[in-house]
Design a protein around this motif. Structure first.
Motif, PDB file in Angstrom:
ATOM      1  N   ILE A  34     -15.599  19.092 -38.392  1.00 42.66           N
ATOM      2  CA  ILE A  34     -15.699  19.812 -37.125  1.00 42.66           C
ATOM      3  C   ILE A  34     -14.312  20.129 -36.573  1.00 42.66           C
ATOM      4  O   ILE A  34     -13.338  19.429 -36.853  1.00 42.66           O
ATOM      5  CB  ILE A  34     -16.494  19.020 -36.054  1.00 42.66           C
ATOM      6  CG1 ILE A  34     -15.699  17.791 -35.569  1.00 42.66           C
ATOM      7  CG2 ILE A  34     -17.866  18.605 -36.562  1.00 42.66           C
ATOM      8  CD1 ILE A  34     -16.057  17.405 -34.158  1.00 42.66           C
ATOM      9  N   ALA A  35     -14.259  21.203 -35.817  1.00 48.95           N
ATOM     10  CA  ALA A  35     -13.025  21.555 -35.105  1.00 48.95           C
ATOM     11  C   ALA A  35     -13.274  21.391 -33.621  1.00 48.95           C
ATOM     12  O   ALA A  35     -14.371  21.653 -33.136  1.00 48.95           O
ATOM     13  CB  ALA A  35     -12.636  22.997 -35.410  1.00 48.95           C
ATOM     14  N   LEU A 195     -14.230  14.986 -41.121  1.00 50.91           N
ATOM     15  CA  LEU A 195     -13.042  15.556 -40.479  1.00 50.91           C
ATOM     16  C   LEU A 195     -13.300  15.904 -39.020  1.00 50.91           C
ATOM     17  O   LEU A 195     -14.296  16.561 -38.697  1.00 50.91           O
ATOM     18  CB  LEU A 195     -12.636  16.873 -41.160  1.00 50.91           C
ATOM     19  CG  LEU A 195     -12.238  16.872 -42.617  1.00 50.91           C
ATOM     20  CD1 LEU A 195     -11.925  18.309 -43.049  1.00 50.91           C
ATOM     21  CD2 LEU A 195     -11.017  15.995 -42.817  1.00 50.91           C
ATOM     22  N   MET A 196     -12.401  15.475 -38.161  1.00 52.53           N
ATOM     23  CA  MET A 196     -12.379  15.951 -36.777  1.00 52.53           C
ATOM     24  C   MET A 196     -10.996  16.517 -36.528  1.00 52.53           C
ATOM     25  O   MET A 196     -10.024  15.776 -36.473  1.00 52.53           O
ATOM     26  CB  MET A 196     -12.614  14.795 -35.792  1.00 52.53           C
ATOM     27  CG  MET A 196     -14.060  14.430 -35.606  1.00 52.53           C
ATOM     28  SD  MET A 196     -14.255  13.032 -34.458  1.00 52.53           S
ATOM     29  CE  MET A 196     -14.201  13.870 -32.884  1.00 52.53           C
ATOM     30  N   LEU A 197     -10.934  17.823 -36.429  1.00 49.53           N
ATOM     31  CA  LEU A 197      -9.637  18.486 -36.265  1.00 49.53           C
ATOM     32  C   LEU A 197      -9.524  19.112 -34.888  1.00 49.53           C
ATOM     33  O   LEU A 197     -10.444  19.780 -34.430  1.00 49.53           O
ATOM     34  CB  LEU A 197      -9.475  19.630 -37.271  1.00 49.53           C
ATOM     35  CG  LEU A 197      -9.649  19.398 -38.743  1.00 49.53           C
ATOM     36  CD1 LEU A 197      -9.288  20.681 -39.473  1.00 49.53           C
ATOM     37  CD2 LEU A 197      -8.773  18.263 -39.209  1.00 49.53           C
ATOM     38  N   MET A 208     -14.526  25.121 -40.629  1.00 53.40           N
ATOM     39  CA  MET A 208     -15.260  23.881 -40.365  1.00 53.40           C
ATOM     40  C   MET A 208     -16.767  24.171 -40.266  1.00 53.40           C
ATOM     41  O   MET A 208     -17.172  25.322 -40.124  1.00 53.40           O
ATOM     42  CB  MET A 208     -14.766  23.258 -39.046  1.00 53.40           C
ATOM     43  CG  MET A 208     -13.284  22.919 -39.033  1.00 53.40           C
ATOM     44  SD  MET A 208     -12.852  21.591 -40.178  1.00 53.40           S
ATOM     45  CE  MET A 208     -11.849  22.482 -41.335  1.00 53.40           C
ATOM     46  N   ASP A 209     -17.588  23.107 -40.306  1.00 52.46           N
ATOM     47  CA  ASP A 209     -19.040  23.304 -40.187  1.00 52.46           C
ATOM     48  C   ASP A 209     -19.416  23.693 -38.771  1.00 52.46           C
ATOM     49  O   ASP A 209     -20.354  24.448 -38.548  1.00 52.46           O
ATOM     50  CB  ASP A 209     -19.783  22.007 -40.550  1.00 52.46           C
ATOM     51  CG  ASP A 209     -19.440  21.545 -41.951  1.00 52.46           C
ATOM     52  OD1 ASP A 209     -19.323  22.412 -42.833  1.00 52.46           O
ATOM     53  OD2 ASP A 209     -19.278  20.329 -42.159  1.00 52.46           O
ATOM     54  N   LYS A 210     -18.687  23.097 -37.813  1.00 52.02           N
ATOM     55  CA  LYS A 210     -18.990  23.373 -36.412  1.00 52.02           C
ATOM     56  C   LYS A 210     -17.705  23.457 -35.617  1.00 52.02           C
ATOM     57  O   LYS A 210     -16.722  22.804 -35.962  1.00 52.02           O
ATOM     58  CB  LYS A 210     -19.837  22.251 -35.806  1.00 52.02           C
ATOM     59  CG  LYS A 210     -21.265  22.246 -36.277  1.00 52.02           C
ATOM     60  CD  LYS A 210     -22.016  21.095 -35.640  1.00 52.02           C
ATOM     61  CE  LYS A 210     -23.397  20.953 -36.267  1.00 52.02           C
ATOM     62  NZ  LYS A 210     -23.910  19.592 -36.131  1.00 52.02           N
ATOM     63  N   ILE A 211     -17.754  24.251 -34.574  1.00 52.42           N
ATOM     64  CA  ILE A 211     -16.620  24.328 -33.640  1.00 52.42           C
ATOM     65  C   ILE A 211     -17.115  23.878 -32.276  1.00 52.42           C
ATOM     66  O   ILE A 211     -18.172  24.323 -31.814  1.00 52.42           O
ATOM     67  CB  ILE A 211     -16.076  25.774 -33.536  1.00 52.42           C
ATOM     68  CG1 ILE A 211     -15.634  26.278 -34.905  1.00 52.42           C
ATOM     69  CG2 ILE A 211     -14.919  25.836 -32.542  1.00 52.42           C
ATOM     70  CD1 ILE A 211     -15.156  27.726 -34.900  1.00 52.42           C
ATOM     71  N   TYR A 212     -16.366  22.977 -31.656  1.00 53.40           N
ATOM     72  CA  TYR A 212     -16.694  22.541 -30.304  1.00 53.40           C
ATOM     73  C   TYR A 212     -15.583  22.968 -29.364  1.00 53.40           C
ATOM     74  O   TYR A 212     -14.404  22.870 -29.707  1.00 53.40           O
ATOM     75  CB  TYR A 212     -16.835  21.016 -30.248  1.00 53.40           C
ATOM     76  CG  TYR A 212     -18.053  20.518 -30.970  1.00 53.40           C
ATOM     77  CD1 TYR A 212     -19.283  20.427 -30.315  1.00 53.40           C
ATOM     78  CD2 TYR A 212     -17.982  20.129 -32.302  1.00 53.40           C
ATOM     79  CE1 TYR A 212     -20.415  19.971 -30.977  1.00 53.40           C
ATOM     80  CE2 TYR A 212     -19.099  19.666 -32.976  1.00 53.40           C
ATOM     81  CZ  TYR A 212     -20.312  19.588 -32.304  1.00 53.40           C
ATOM     82  OH  TYR A 212     -21.418  19.139 -32.962  1.00 53.40           O
TER      83      TYR A 212
END
Ligand SMILES: Nc1ncnc2c1ncn2[C@@H]1O[C@H](COP(=O)(O)OP(=O)(O)OP(=O)(O)O)[C@@H](O)[C@H]1O
Ligand SMILES: [Mg+2]
Length: 232
Positions: A34-35, A195-197, A208-212
């Protein structure tokens, strides 16, 4: 793998209380990538620090799997940091007077690994990152991209489950950034590394799979098709 429920965190600026995180709910599955994006000062680094056990929330719970992380127990927290988390800091946090090799093996030495095991793992990582020829160079002679790779090698040393990366391409030119992105994605694929970027780099975020989006103390999932709004 990691769940955040109602996480709150404030800081004091003199006497004034600044509420940075006002109730963060987030779930990141094993192997997910995720980002986290958001304006400067929105609390991205603060959030990573909490997940990495480097700081304590004021309220809320963090679950590792189904177990709450006990932020009051320093020993448990240190163990959690060492055994589960790899951290790539916003400004590297490398030891400039030490060599590349010494920086990379430092987590092993601090964790009490035998020297030979440290050397072996250090060599393996540096070869993997194409940096072995710089093993005996001091950090201050390296380029930004090379420093970032050393930071990655150090973060991976103890084989973490979760990699937290704060602006991993923030200080890099386009080519070095591409190389670092490729490397991080490979690690995710090959080792199922979660991953947490945190990033301002939209081409990275979109991989990434998801963007927050973190904004005004809250986090919301962002659709890939909305990413232009984030950057503007
Ligand atoms: N230890 C601290 N003491 C006081 N205030 C802090 C502390 N750490 C962070 N802050 C404040 O909390 C807010 C969020 O900071 P943080 O570093 O998490 O932002 P960020 O989203 O990572 O920003 P950037 O994109 O610039 O790196 C800022 O206003 C900052 O000044
Ligand atoms: Mg930051």
């Amino acid at each position: 793998m990691i769940t955040l429920k109602g996480i709150k965190k404030s800081f004091y600026n003199g006497k004034k209380k600044v509420e940075v995180l006002k109730g963060i709910d987030l779930y990141v599955a094993k192997g997910e990538k995720i980002a986290i994006v958001g304006p400067s000062g929105s609390g991205k680094t603060t959030l990573l620090n909490l997940v990495g056990g480097l700081d304590k929330p004021d309220e809320g719970v963090l679950l590792w799997g189904d177990k709450p992380i006990d932020f009051q127990n320093e020993e448990v927290l240190t163990q959690y940091r060492k055994s589960q988390i790899g951290f790539i800091f916003q400004f590297y946090h490398l030891m400039p007077e030490l060599t590349v090799f010494e920086n990379v093996i430092l987590p092993g030495l601090m964790a009490g690994w035998r020297r030979n095991d440290c050397y072996q793992r250090g060599e393996e990582l540096l070869r993997r990152l194409n940096l072995f020829d710089k093993a005996s160079s001091k950090i201050y002679v390296l380029s930004g991209g090379e420093r970032q790779k050393v930071a990655i090698a150090r973060a991976l040393f103890l084989k973490p489950q979760l990699l937290l990366a704060d602006e991993p391409t923030g200080n890099l030119d386009t080519d070095s950034a591409k190389e670092v992105i490729k490397l991080i994605l490979e690690l995710n694929q090959m080792h199922n590394l979660t991953l947490m970027l945190v990033t301002h780099n939209m081409s990275l975020a979109q991989k990434m799979d998801k963007i927050y989006l973190l904004k005004e103390g809250f986090i919301v999932e962002y659709n890939h098709s909305h990413t232009e709004e984030i950057t503007s």
